[in-house]
Design a protein around this motif. Structure first.
Motif, PDB file in Angstrom:
ATOM      1  N   LYS A  95      71.399  64.798   8.184  1.00 38.77           N
ATOM      2  CA  LYS A  95      71.076  63.586   7.437  1.00 38.77           C
ATOM      3  C   LYS A  95      70.063  62.735   8.193  1.00 38.77           C
ATOM      4  CE  LYS A  95      75.513  63.344   5.014  1.00 38.77           C
ATOM      5  NZ  LYS A  95      76.825  62.656   4.892  1.00 38.77           N
ATOM      6  N   ILE A  96      70.275  62.600   9.515  1.00 44.64           N
ATOM      7  CA  ILE A  96      69.338  61.829  10.329  1.00 44.64           C
ATOM      8  C   ILE A  96      67.973  62.503  10.369  1.00 44.64           C
ATOM      9  CG2 ILE A  96      68.829  61.113  12.698  1.00 44.64           C
ATOM     10  CD1 ILE A  96      71.792  60.544  13.056  1.00 44.64           C
ATOM     11  N   GLN A  97      67.965  63.823  10.491  1.00 44.33           N
ATOM     12  CA  GLN A  97      66.704  64.569  10.502  1.00 44.33           C
ATOM     13  C   GLN A  97      65.944  64.360   9.206  1.00 44.33           C
ATOM     14  OE1 GLN A  97      65.400  66.781  13.055  1.00 44.33           O
ATOM     15  NE2 GLN A  97      63.605  66.491  11.747  1.00 44.33           N
ATOM     16  N   PHE A  98      66.673  64.395   8.084  1.00 39.54           N
ATOM     17  CA  PHE A  98      66.043  64.197   6.773  1.00 39.54           C
ATOM     18  C   PHE A  98      65.451  62.796   6.673  1.00 39.54           C
ATOM     19  CE2 PHE A  98      66.297  62.938   2.271  1.00 39.54           C
ATOM     20  CZ  PHE A  98      65.493  63.930   1.709  1.00 39.54           C
ATOM     21  N   ASP A 136      59.598  51.966  14.853  1.00 34.41           N
ATOM     22  CA  ASP A 136      60.838  51.540  15.497  1.00 34.41           C
ATOM     23  C   ASP A 136      62.050  52.217  14.854  1.00 34.41           C
ATOM     24  OD1 ASP A 136      59.340  49.915  17.138  1.00 34.41           O
ATOM     25  OD2 ASP A 136      59.664  48.101  15.930  1.00 34.41           O
ATOM     26  N   GLU A 137      62.044  52.338  13.526  1.00 34.04           N
ATOM     27  CA  GLU A 137      63.154  52.996  12.827  1.00 34.04           C
ATOM     28  C   GLU A 137      63.231  54.470  13.202  1.00 34.04           C
ATOM     29  OE1 GLU A 137      63.844  52.209   8.600  1.00 34.04           O
ATOM     30  OE2 GLU A 137      62.269  50.666   8.717  1.00 34.04           O
ATOM     31  N   ILE A 138      62.049  55.100  13.260  1.00 34.82           N
ATOM     32  CA  ILE A 138      62.010  56.526  13.614  1.00 34.82           C
ATOM     33  C   ILE A 138      62.536  56.737  15.031  1.00 34.82           C
ATOM     34  CG2 ILE A 138      60.467  58.473  14.090  1.00 34.82           C
ATOM     35  CD1 ILE A 138      58.663  57.393  11.826  1.00 34.82           C
ATOM     36  N   LYS A 139      62.143  55.866  15.951  1.00 34.39           N
ATOM     37  CA  LYS A 139      62.608  55.977  17.337  1.00 34.39           C
ATOM     38  C   LYS A 139      64.120  55.834  17.417  1.00 34.39           C
ATOM     39  CE  LYS A 139      62.050  53.971  21.945  1.00 34.39           C
ATOM     40  NZ  LYS A 139      61.425  52.914  22.756  1.00 34.39           N
ATOM     41  N   GLU A 140      64.671  54.909  16.652  1.00 35.08           N
ATOM     42  CA  GLU A 140      66.116  54.699  16.646  1.00 35.08           C
ATOM     43  C   GLU A 140      66.843  55.922  16.103  1.00 35.08           C
ATOM     44  OE1 GLU A 140      69.434  51.648  14.681  1.00 35.08           O
ATOM     45  OE2 GLU A 140      67.298  51.139  14.640  1.00 35.08           O
ATOM     46  N   GLU A 143      66.757  58.740  18.712  1.00 38.17           N
ATOM     47  CA  GLU A 143      67.738  58.522  19.778  1.00 38.17           C
ATOM     48  C   GLU A 143      69.130  58.926  19.327  1.00 38.17           C
ATOM     49  OE1 GLU A 143      67.260  54.420  20.725  1.00 38.17           O
ATOM     50  OE2 GLU A 143      65.491  54.723  21.991  1.00 38.17           O
ATOM     51  N   LYS A 144      69.472  58.604  18.064  1.00 42.37           N
ATOM     52  CA  LYS A 144      70.772  59.004  17.522  1.00 42.37           C
ATOM     53  C   LYS A 144      70.875  60.523  17.449  1.00 42.37           C
ATOM     54  CE  LYS A 144      71.671  54.877  14.688  1.00 42.37           C
ATOM     55  NZ  LYS A 144      71.867  54.369  13.306  1.00 42.37           N
ATOM     56  N   GLN A 145      69.780  61.154  17.025  1.00 36.93           N
ATOM     57  CA  GLN A 145      69.793  62.612  16.901  1.00 36.93           C
ATOM     58  C   GLN A 145      69.919  63.276  18.275  1.00 36.93           C
ATOM     59  OE1 GLN A 145      66.413  64.301  14.886  1.00 36.93           O
ATOM     60  NE2 GLN A 145      67.527  66.173  14.406  1.00 36.93           N
ATOM     61  N   THR A 146      69.232  62.732  19.279  1.00 37.87           N
ATOM     62  CA  THR A 146      69.343  63.268  20.636  1.00 37.87           C
ATOM     63  C   THR A 146      70.779  63.174  21.139  1.00 37.87           C
ATOM     64  OG1 THR A 146      67.049  62.649  21.154  1.00 37.87           O
ATOM     65  CG2 THR A 146      68.540  63.019  23.015  1.00 37.87           C
ATOM     66  N   GLU A 147      71.429  62.063  20.855  1.00 37.92           N
ATOM     67  CA  GLU A 147      72.819  61.869  21.257  1.00 37.92           C
ATOM     68  C   GLU A 147      73.730  62.879  20.562  1.00 37.92           C
ATOM     69  OE1 GLU A 147      76.324  58.426  21.023  1.00 37.92           O
ATOM     70  OE2 GLU A 147      74.236  57.908  20.608  1.00 37.92           O
ATOM     71  N   LEU A 148      73.500  63.091  19.267  1.00 37.03           N
ATOM     72  CA  LEU A 148      74.310  64.068  18.523  1.00 37.03           C
ATOM     73  C   LEU A 148      74.037  65.480  19.005  1.00 37.03           C
ATOM     74  CD1 LEU A 148      74.042  62.610  14.905  1.00 37.03           C
ATOM     75  CD2 LEU A 148      76.087  62.672  16.337  1.00 37.03           C
TER      76      LEU A 148
END
Length: 376
Positions: A95-98, A136-140, A143-148
């Protein structure tokens, strides 16, 4: 299994499925484990077997459409809740990737628009501010995707290998069928002494001074004991290289964390390892680690396979959690010697090559006249 509901047609190439909302079963296939090393970033679709509706049970589907909806049913027994967590994280990652891909495309379109506006002499301050906010939204999201990604990798690396189909289910080793017995255990008409008593009496092993030099579970070999250890190592290597066709390897006994991860020692067995202070280096628990990783990250021509390799190394294990167990003798040593056999081959010949490897190991026992049994 985990219940899945498909919302639209087209589960796999050439396999249209009508939208019925009927639950289908998802089985974690053998590919799950191999994907730890080469496919963590790929969709988990590639490592699953899907069955249901007009698909035959066990048909491998290369990729599921992204309009598939996963529904995690808590009452379903999946054998290990870790699997459920992996799938939940994968769903979030997708979902985050999309979302991130959509924002990147939007930013790209707006950047093109800025270029055209500048050529036309128009003010671009407002649209440039929007582009910055998108960044900024893309960066956020990244970061979430890297954590997952990190969480999913950690979970996948703790999933054990898939057992072979003929491995029985049992509570302990008493449920392991005996497949083969060779020789008869030694019988004597007198009380047999334990090896630690015999070795001490004949000055083959010095347990006390081994502890003095290092720590508990370290042993000093002496005289004929040292000679016997060296002779057995050389005997194993000579048989495997001269009769069985293995290449002899003499690898480093210190390896990095990448090598330890490649053979599954990290992260699961970290507490059982000796690690160098301030260095990404570990003492090997088995020669399997350096030998298996010799071609790590390389693509080998199929014509070069199979590769047979054997190696002698000292091995080091902390034996964490074994306090009070096998405190005498050579059973649970922090340092011990071992000759390892490793093969690199294709999936199609892996079972055959594993059987040959097992026979190679049995052969040295037979040449030494040591009774053994094979269990599964």
């Amino acid at each position: 299994s985990i219940q899945v509901y498909e919302e639209t047609s087209g589960l796999g190439p050439g396999e249209p499925v009508e939208s019925t909302g009927v639950p289908m079963s998802v089985e974690l296939g053998p590919g799950l484990i191999t994907s730890i090393y080469d496919g963590i970033q790929r969709p988990l679709d590639d490592i699953m077997k899907v069955s249901g509706n007009n698909l035959k049970r066990g048909v491998e589907v290369p990729s599921l459409k992204r309009d598939l909806k996963w529904e995690f049913v808590p009452t379903v027994n999946v054998g290990d809740e870790v699997i459920v967590k992996v799938l939940e994280i994968d769903d979030k990652r997708r979902k985050i990737q999309f979302q991130a891909d959509e924002l990147r495309q939007k930013r790209k379109n707006m950047s093109n628009e800025i270029g055209m506006m500048k050529k036309a002499g128009q003010n671009t301050d407002e649209i440039q501010a929007e582009v910055k906010l998108l960044g900024d939204e893309i960066k956020e999201l990244e970061e979430k995707q890297t954590e997952l990604d990190a969480k999913q990798k950690e979970l996948l690396l703790n999933i054990p290998n898939t057992p072979a189909e003929d491995v029985p289910t049992g509570e302990d080793d008493s449920h392991n069928p005996v497949l083969k017995v060779w020789g008869e255990p030694t019988k004597a008409d007198f009380e047999l002494k334990p090896h630690w008593d015999l070795a001490t009496e004949h000055n083959l092993l010095d347990f006390e001074r081994g502890v003095k030099l290092a720590h508990t579970r370290f042993t000093l070999y002496r005289g004929k004991g040292s000679r016997l250890e060296r002779a057995i190592i050389n005997f194993f290597l000579d048989v495997h290289t001269q009769e069985h066709g293995y290449e002899e390897i003499f690898p480093p006994v210190l390896v990095n964390s990448n090598a330890m991860t490649g053979t599954g020692q990290l992260p699961k067995f970290k507490e059982d390892m000796f690690k160098c202070v301030d260095e990404d280096l570990y003492l090997i628990p088995t020669a399997e680690v350096p030998v298996t990783n010799i071609y790590n990250g390389e693509i080998l021509p199929e014509d070069d396979l199979p590769k047979y390799m054997t190696a002698y190394t000292p091995c080091f294990r902390r034996e964490a959690g074994s306090a009070g167990k096998d405190t005498r003798g050579l059973i649970r040593q922090h340092q011990f010697n071992k000759v390892e056999l490793v093969k690199l081959t294709t999936p199609e010949t892996s079972i055959e090559e594993h059987e040959k490897l097992t026979r190679n190991a049995e052969r040295v026992l037979e040449l030494l006249g040591l009774p053994y049994r094979r269990v599964i």
